[in-house]
Design a protein around this motif. Structure first.
Motif, mmCIF file in Angstrom:
data_model
loop_
_atom_site.group_PDB
_atom_site.id
_atom_site.type_symbol
_atom_site.label_atom_id
_atom_site.label_comp_id
_atom_site.label_asym_id
_atom_site.label_seq_id
_atom_site.Cartn_x
_atom_site.Cartn_y
_atom_site.Cartn_z
ATOM 1 N N PHE A 156 15.411 -0.271 -1.509
ATOM 2 C CA PHE A 156 15.744 -0.101 -2.931
ATOM 3 C C PHE A 156 14.755 0.876 -3.582
ATOM 4 O O PHE A 156 15.147 1.831 -4.259
ATOM 5 N N LEU A 157 13.465 0.647 -3.345
ATOM 6 C CA LEU A 157 12.446 1.466 -4.016
ATOM 7 C C LEU A 157 12.495 2.916 -3.550
ATOM 8 O O LEU A 157 12.155 3.831 -4.294
ATOM 9 N N ASP A 158 12.929 3.149 -2.324
ATOM 10 C CA ASP A 158 13.030 4.509 -1.812
ATOM 11 C C ASP A 158 14.074 5.317 -2.579
ATOM 12 O O ASP A 158 14.110 6.545 -2.465
ATOM 13 N N LEU A 178 18.259 -5.322 -7.776
ATOM 14 C CA LEU A 178 17.833 -5.756 -6.439
ATOM 15 C C LEU A 178 18.718 -6.906 -5.937
ATOM 16 O O LEU A 178 19.128 -6.940 -4.774
ATOM 17 N N ARG A 179 19.013 -7.804 -6.827
ATOM 18 C CA ARG A 179 19.848 -8.963 -6.458
ATOM 19 C C ARG A 179 21.271 -8.510 -6.098
ATOM 20 O O ARG A 179 21.793 -8.869 -5.039
ATOM 21 N N ASP A 180 21.863 -7.698 -6.977
ATOM 22 C CA ASP A 180 23.281 -7.370 -6.800
ATOM 23 C C ASP A 180 23.526 -6.348 -5.695
ATOM 24 O O ASP A 180 24.537 -6.400 -5.010
ATOM 25 N N LYS A 181 22.578 -5.413 -5.508
ATOM 26 C CA LYS A 181 22.829 -4.358 -4.514
ATOM 27 C C LYS A 181 22.167 -4.644 -3.175
ATOM 28 O O LYS A 181 22.593 -4.128 -2.147
ATOM 29 N N VAL A 202 10.049 -13.263 4.870
ATOM 30 C CA VAL A 202 9.417 -12.451 3.810
ATOM 31 C C VAL A 202 9.478 -10.981 4.210
ATOM 32 O O VAL A 202 9.846 -10.108 3.415
ATOM 33 N N LYS A 203 9.160 -10.715 5.475
ATOM 34 C CA LYS A 203 9.119 -9.325 5.961
ATOM 35 C C LYS A 203 10.495 -8.664 5.815
ATOM 36 O O LYS A 203 10.597 -7.531 5.331
ATOM 37 N N SER A 204 11.557 -9.382 6.180
ATOM 38 C CA SER A 204 12.900 -8.798 6.074
ATOM 39 C C SER A 204 13.257 -8.557 4.604
ATOM 40 O O SER A 204 13.890 -7.549 4.267
ATOM 41 N N GLY A 205 12.861 -9.478 3.737
ATOM 42 C CA GLY A 205 13.111 -9.288 2.308
ATOM 43 C C GLY A 205 12.378 -8.062 1.780
ATOM 44 O O GLY A 205 12.933 -7.252 1.022
ATOM 45 N N LEU A 206 11.135 -7.887 2.226
ATOM 46 C CA LEU A 206 10.346 -6.729 1.778
ATOM 47 C C LEU A 206 10.977 -5.429 2.266
ATOM 48 O O LEU A 206 10.997 -4.425 1.555
ATOM 49 N N ASP A 207 11.510 -5.442 3.488
ATOM 50 C CA ASP A 207 12.178 -4.233 4.006
ATOM 51 C C ASP A 207 13.342 -3.839 3.100
ATOM 52 O O ASP A 207 13.543 -2.665 2.788
ATOM 53 N N GLU A 219 0.818 -1.216 0.000
ATOM 54 C CA GLU A 219 0.000 0.000 0.000
ATOM 55 C C GLU A 219 0.850 1.265 0.000
ATOM 56 O O GLU A 219 0.443 2.296 -0.506
ATOM 57 N N ASN A 220 2.030 1.180 0.608
ATOM 58 C CA ASN A 220 2.894 2.368 0.677
ATOM 59 C C ASN A 220 4.015 2.331 -0.355
ATOM 60 O O ASN A 220 5.054 2.938 -0.180
ATOM 61 N N VAL A 221 3.796 1.552 -1.427
ATOM 62 C CA VAL A 221 4.864 1.394 -2.421
ATOM 63 C C VAL A 221 4.315 1.738 -3.814
ATOM 64 O O VAL A 221 3.863 0.861 -4.549
ATOM 65 N N PRO A 222 4.341 3.019 -4.180
ATOM 66 C CA PRO A 222 3.747 3.404 -5.462
ATOM 67 C C PRO A 222 4.476 2.841 -6.687
ATOM 68 O O PRO A 222 3.909 2.780 -7.778
ATOM 69 N N ALA A 223 5.718 2.411 -6.495
ATOM 70 C CA ALA A 223 6.493 1.896 -7.642
ATOM 71 C C ALA A 223 5.955 0.557 -8.149
ATOM 72 O O ALA A 223 6.289 0.119 -9.250
ATOM 73 N N LEU A 224 5.114 -0.095 -7.337
ATOM 74 C CA LEU A 224 4.583 -1.417 -7.713
ATOM 75 C C LEU A 224 3.082 -1.457 -7.491
ATOM 76 O O LEU A 224 2.588 -0.845 -6.551
ATOM 77 N N THR A 225 2.387 -2.208 -8.342
ATOM 78 C CA THR A 225 0.972 -2.487 -8.048
ATOM 79 C C THR A 225 0.813 -3.989 -7.882
ATOM 80 O O THR A 225 1.120 -4.761 -8.799
ATOM 81 N N ILE A 226 0.352 -4.349 -6.692
ATOM 82 C CA ILE A 226 0.171 -5.778 -6.410
ATOM 83 C C ILE A 226 -1.324 -6.082 -6.375
ATOM 84 O O ILE A 226 -2.089 -5.406 -5.694
ATOM 85 N N THR A 227 -1.739 -7.084 -7.146
ATOM 86 C CA THR A 227 -3.144 -7.514 -7.052
ATOM 87 C C THR A 227 -3.168 -8.853 -6.327
ATOM 88 O O THR A 227 -2.258 -9.674 -6.484
ATOM 89 N N ARG A 228 -4.231 -9.081 -5.560
ATOM 90 C CA ARG A 228 -4.307 -10.317 -4.761
ATOM 91 C C ARG A 228 -4.482 -11.520 -5.672
ATOM 92 O O ARG A 228 -5.426 -11.564 -6.464
#
Ligand SMILES: Cc1ncc(COP(=O)(O)O)c(C=O)c1O
Length: 369
Positions: free
Chosen positions: A365-367, A324-327, A355-360, A291-300
Motif C-alpha cells: 500500500f505504502l509503495d 488499507l482495510r478496503d483495498k 504480523v510479517k504478512s500483514g506488514l508486507d 526503517e525502510n518506510v518513510p511514510a511512517l515514523t515508529i517509535t519503540r
C-alpha cells in the motif's frame, strides 16, 4: 438517551473478523486453556458445578489480585468485573454525574471519555506530549485541575502509545489530585506487558480516592475469559459492587475458576515472561520493517503490543485505515479514534509470521505513494 459512538470498538467489532490481517488488536495472541492448566486442573474443570459463585469474585481470586498490588491491598479492596471495560464503566457510573468535570489523558482507549460525555459530564482532554516522551506536562495539568474537577483519568501503560508514565509525573498527578481532593482513575490493563520485564508502578492505594482497573485481556493473553478487576478503598469497592448487581451480577464462574489458578505467583510470572519475549521479538521485526518506510515514523513503545506510528503523508488517519482495510484487507486503528489525529496504531502481538504478512501488505500500500 443519546450516546456517542465508541468509534474504536465499533470499527473493530465490524471488521476485525472480516480482514485477512487484523493488526488492530492491542493484546498478545491468546493462550489456550491446555497451555495454562495442568491435566488434573483440566479434569477438575470439566467436573465443576457451574454456580453463580461470589458476585464480587471468589475470595481465592480476590486474594490473588490483591497479592499483585502488595501488602497495603487486601481482598476487601478488590472487586472482580467482567473485563476492565466493566470496571471502567462502574467507575464512571458510581462516581460521576451530569455537570461534573474530569481531566482526561489523550490519546487513549476513549471508553471513559465517550461514556462520560454521553452522560453529560464535561471531559477536558489533556494530551500527553510526544516531545516529552509521551508524558503529561505537569504545569498544564495544574492549570486544568480546579475545584470543579471530580476525577483525573489516566491510562498507564498508555494505549495507544505504549508509553509508561514517569515516576516524576506520577508523583505530580498524585499531589495535584490530593490538593484538589479529586478521584484518580487509572486504567492499568497493560501493566505486566512491559518490554523490559519490570512491572511499572501502579497507582493502587495512592490516595483514598484512587481507583485502579485492570484485567487479564492484554498482558495475560486471556481476553476470552472477560475477566477484570477494580482496586480501591473498601467504600469504593462496596459501592461499585452494588452497581455491578445491575450490570452482569458476576463474572462467569468458569472465568473466575481459571483466573484464580493462573494468577498464582509462578504461573503469573511465566505468562508475563512469555508476553515479554514475544513482544520483544515482534517489535524488533516491526522496527526493522519501519526503517525502510518513510511514510511512517515508529517509535519503540515501553509496554504493550502496540505502537502509535506517525503518518508522514497527507492523509487523515481514518482515510489511511479505511483504504488499507478496503483495498489490502489489513486492519489498523486510526489516531482519530484514540483522540489524536496524524497517527495510526499498529498491534503487533499476533504470531510473528502473521504480523510479517500483514506488514508486507501495508508496504505494498505504502509503495503506491
Ligand atoms: C486501555 C483499555 N482499557 C480497557 C480495555 C478493555 O479491556 P477488557 O475489558 O478486555 O479488559 C481496553 C481494551 O482494549 C483498553 O485498551
Amino acid at each position: 438517551m443519546n450516546f456517542e459512538i465508541f468509534e474504536l470498538e465499533r470499527n473493530q467489532s465490524l471488521f476485525e473478523n472480516e480482514v485477512d490481517y487484523n493488526l488492530s488488536e492491542s493484546g498478545v495472541h491468546p493462550l489456550k486453556l491446555s497451555e495454562i492448566l495442568t491435566q488434573d486442573e483440566q479434569d477438575e474443570l470439566l467436573n465443576t458445578n457451574l454456580f453463580y459463585g461470589y458476585t464480587n469474585g471468589t475470595p481465592a481470586l480476590r486474594q490473588r489480585v490483591a497479592d499483585i498490588y502488595g501488602p497495603n491491598i487486601s481482598i476487601e479492596n478488590v472487586l472482580i468485573t467482567s473485563g476492565s471495560a466493566e470496571a471502567n464503566f462502574l467507575a464512571v457510573m458510581t462516581q460521576l454525574e451530569a455537570g461534573d468535570e474530569i481531566v482526561y489523558m489523550v490519546p487513549n482507549y476513549l471508553q471513559i471519555g465517550h461514556l462520560a460525555r454521553s452522560f453529560g459530564i464535561k471531559v477536558i482532554n489533556l494530551p500527553i506530549r510526544q516531545d516529552l516522551g509521551w508524558q503529561w506536562d505537569l504545569d498544564e495539568l495544574k492549570v486544568l485541575v480546579t475545584p470543579k474537577t471530580k476525577m483525573i483519568c489516566v491510562c498507564n501503560p498508555n494505549n495507544p502509545t505504549g508509553a509508561l508514565m514517569s515516576d516524576e509525573v506520577m508523583v505530580g498527578v498524585i499531589e495535584i489530585a490530593k490538593e484538589a481532593n479529586c478521584w484518580i482513575l487509572s486504567d492499568e490493563v497493560y501493566r505486566g506487558a512491559e518490554l523490559d520485564g519490570n512491572e511499572c508502578r501502579s497507582f493502587a492505594g495512592a490516595t483514598d480516592k484512587t481507583i485502579v482497573n485492570a484485567g487479564l485481556s492484554k498482558a495475560y493473553s486471556l481476553p476470552g475469559l472477560r475477566l477484570g478487576w477494580s482496586v480501591g478503598s473498601v467504600d469504593y469497592i462496596n459501592r461499585a459492587w452494588s452497581f455491578h448487581d445491575f450490570t452482569v451480577i458476576n463474572v462467569a464462574y468458569l472465568s473466575d475458576w481459571v483466573a484464580s489458578r493462573i494468577l498464582e505467583y509462578d504461573r503469573r510470572k511465566k505468562i508475563l515472561n512469555r508476553t515479554k519475549d514475544h513482544l520483544k521479538y515482534n517489535l524488533n521485526m516491526l522496527c526493522d520493517w519501519a526503517e525502510n518506510v518513510p511514510a511512517l515514523t515508529i517509535t519503540r513503545p515501553q509496554a504493550a503490543a502496540i505502537t502509535f506510528a506517525k503518518l508522514n503523508i497527507p492523509m487523515s488517519s481514518e482515510e489511511f485505515v479505511f483504504t488499507l482495510r478496503d483495498k489490502y484487507s489489513v486492519l489498523l486503528t486510526a489516531g482519530k479514534w484514540h483522540g489524536m489525529e496524524g497517527f495510526v496504531r499498529f498491534g503487533y502481538g499476533t504470531p510473528a509470521d502473521y504480523v510479517k504478512s500483514g506488514l508486507d501488505r501495508i508496504k505494498t500500500f505504502l509503495d503506491t505513494f
